[in-house]
Design a protein around this motif. Sequence first.
Motif, PDB file in Angstrom:
ATOM      1  N   ILE A 178      12.229 127.865  14.839  1.00  0.00           N
ATOM      2  CA  ILE A 178      13.458 127.880  15.644  1.00  0.00           C
ATOM      3  C   ILE A 178      13.445 129.008  16.674  1.00  0.00           C
ATOM      4  O   ILE A 178      14.178 128.971  17.659  1.00  0.00           O
ATOM      5  N   THR A 179      12.593 130.026  16.470  1.00  0.00           N
ATOM      6  CA  THR A 179      12.532 131.143  17.421  1.00  0.00           C
ATOM      7  C   THR A 179      11.950 130.707  18.766  1.00  0.00           C
ATOM      8  O   THR A 179      12.133 131.398  19.773  1.00  0.00           O
ATOM      9  N   ARG A 180      11.250 129.582  18.793  1.00  0.00           N
ATOM     10  CA  ARG A 180      10.650 129.107  20.042  1.00  0.00           C
ATOM     11  C   ARG A 180      11.675 128.483  20.974  1.00  0.00           C
ATOM     12  O   ARG A 180      11.372 128.201  22.135  1.00  0.00           O
ATOM     13  N   LYS A 181      12.876 128.273  20.488  1.00  0.00           N
ATOM     14  CA  LYS A 181      13.911 127.640  21.309  1.00  0.00           C
ATOM     15  C   LYS A 181      14.703 128.652  22.124  1.00  0.00           C
ATOM     16  O   LYS A 181      15.567 128.279  22.912  1.00  0.00           O
ATOM     17  N   GLY A 182      14.460 129.940  21.925  1.00  0.00           N
ATOM     18  CA  GLY A 182      15.175 130.955  22.696  1.00  0.00           C
ATOM     19  C   GLY A 182      16.586 131.149  22.200  1.00  0.00           C
ATOM     20  O   GLY A 182      16.881 132.082  21.482  1.00  0.00           O
ATOM     21  N   ARG A 183      17.482 130.236  22.583  1.00  0.00           N
ATOM     22  CA  ARG A 183      18.873 130.282  22.113  1.00  0.00           C
ATOM     23  C   ARG A 183      19.172 128.933  21.455  1.00  0.00           C
ATOM     24  O   ARG A 183      19.587 127.987  22.129  1.00  0.00           O
ATOM     25  N   PRO A 184      18.985 128.831  20.150  1.00  0.00           N
ATOM     26  CA  PRO A 184      19.151 127.537  19.471  1.00  0.00           C
ATOM     27  C   PRO A 184      20.581 127.016  19.548  1.00  0.00           C
ATOM     28  O   PRO A 184      21.544 127.794  19.611  1.00  0.00           O
ATOM     29  N   ASP A 185      20.712 125.727  19.532  1.00  0.00           N
ATOM     30  CA  ASP A 185      22.013 125.070  19.401  1.00  0.00           C
ATOM     31  C   ASP A 185      22.393 125.058  17.921  1.00  0.00           C
ATOM     32  O   ASP A 185      21.534 125.065  17.047  1.00  0.00           O
ATOM     33  N   ASP A 188      20.656 122.582  15.752  1.00  0.00           N
ATOM     34  CA  ASP A 188      19.258 122.809  15.391  1.00  0.00           C
ATOM     35  C   ASP A 188      19.127 123.404  13.996  1.00  0.00           C
ATOM     36  O   ASP A 188      18.147 123.159  13.288  1.00  0.00           O
ATOM     37  N   TYR A 192      16.798 123.136   9.039  1.00  0.00           N
ATOM     38  CA  TYR A 192      16.006 124.142   8.339  1.00  0.00           C
ATOM     39  C   TYR A 192      16.766 124.678   7.115  1.00  0.00           C
ATOM     40  O   TYR A 192      18.014 124.648   7.088  1.00  0.00           O
ATOM     41  N   PRO A 263      24.697 131.212  17.785  1.00  0.00           N
ATOM     42  CA  PRO A 263      24.549 129.877  18.363  1.00  0.00           C
ATOM     43  C   PRO A 263      25.858 129.105  18.547  1.00  0.00           C
ATOM     44  O   PRO A 263      25.825 127.881  18.706  1.00  0.00           O
TER      45      PRO A 263
END
Length: 304
Positions: A178-185, A188, A192, A263
């Motif tokens: 989830i860290t690859r999304k920058g600012r997760p919704d 998202d 997990y 988020p």
Amino acid sequence: MWKLNPRALRYLNEVARQGSLRKAAARLNIDVSAISRQLHQLEEEIGLPVGYRSGQGFMPTEVGEELISLYRQQKASEDATLSRIEALQDLRRGQVTLAVGEGFIADLISAPLQSFMQHYPDIAISVEMAGANEAVRLVKEDVVDLAVVYAPQPDPELVSHVTRNRPLDLITPPGHPITRKGRPDIHDILNYPLALIDQQFGMGQLPMLVEQLEHIRFKPQLKTNSVSVLKNFVLSGMGLTFMPRLTVHEEVLAGKIICLPAPHPVLAEAKAHIVSHKGRELTVAGERLLRHLSEGMLFFSQIK
């Protein structure tokens, strides 16, 4: 005009706090009959009942609530006056009681409490660990002088002396997808493993509000009443949780935890507060501790 008996008011307050005459008598180390007699005389004097027994124990009437409130205000004013007299003796013999959530403990102990105790070695500090709901109850019942709370429910009986925006951020292990999304919704996060703290805590009530607003349902793999357990859930790589960044400040600096922006607007607007009971005058020692915490705790500093 009748004059209220201070002893009767004290007994009424303790019975309401303990929920029964028997428990109040044990707390006060007196006979139940002595309490019953005082309450009966009080009711005869004012001509109205002050309480009744129910399935939940002793319940004060509206009149009883007014008398309890009067007693607590008088007691607080007396304590404050005595404290100010003590202040003339350089704050020797003071005492302050504080309720604080587990997530604030590291910040509290690291510097401000230690500094305060060095400045005022003769002031006795009592710290009670409590979630937001419990801390607010302790303040409103005048069990503690001050409480440091996170995202408490609005309450007209509280005075918030210090407030600072401290978002409930998304806490993840390093390298989590989830860290690859920058600012997760917020949606998202549903994909997990997640850990949540109980709803007696401000940190637990905010995700529940997000669920209601977004019509979603978090399905936490772990629920707990411990901030430490939440932190270790993430440190072990098991999954995600929500926490203010300062609660995991050291772990973030060490690269053991990643902190992503809150988020959801509800989480982003969360605040930390130092509160007391409205109408209760703080003692001099309480005022000094309040000032020390507001100036010394990272949660109330300008740090983002």
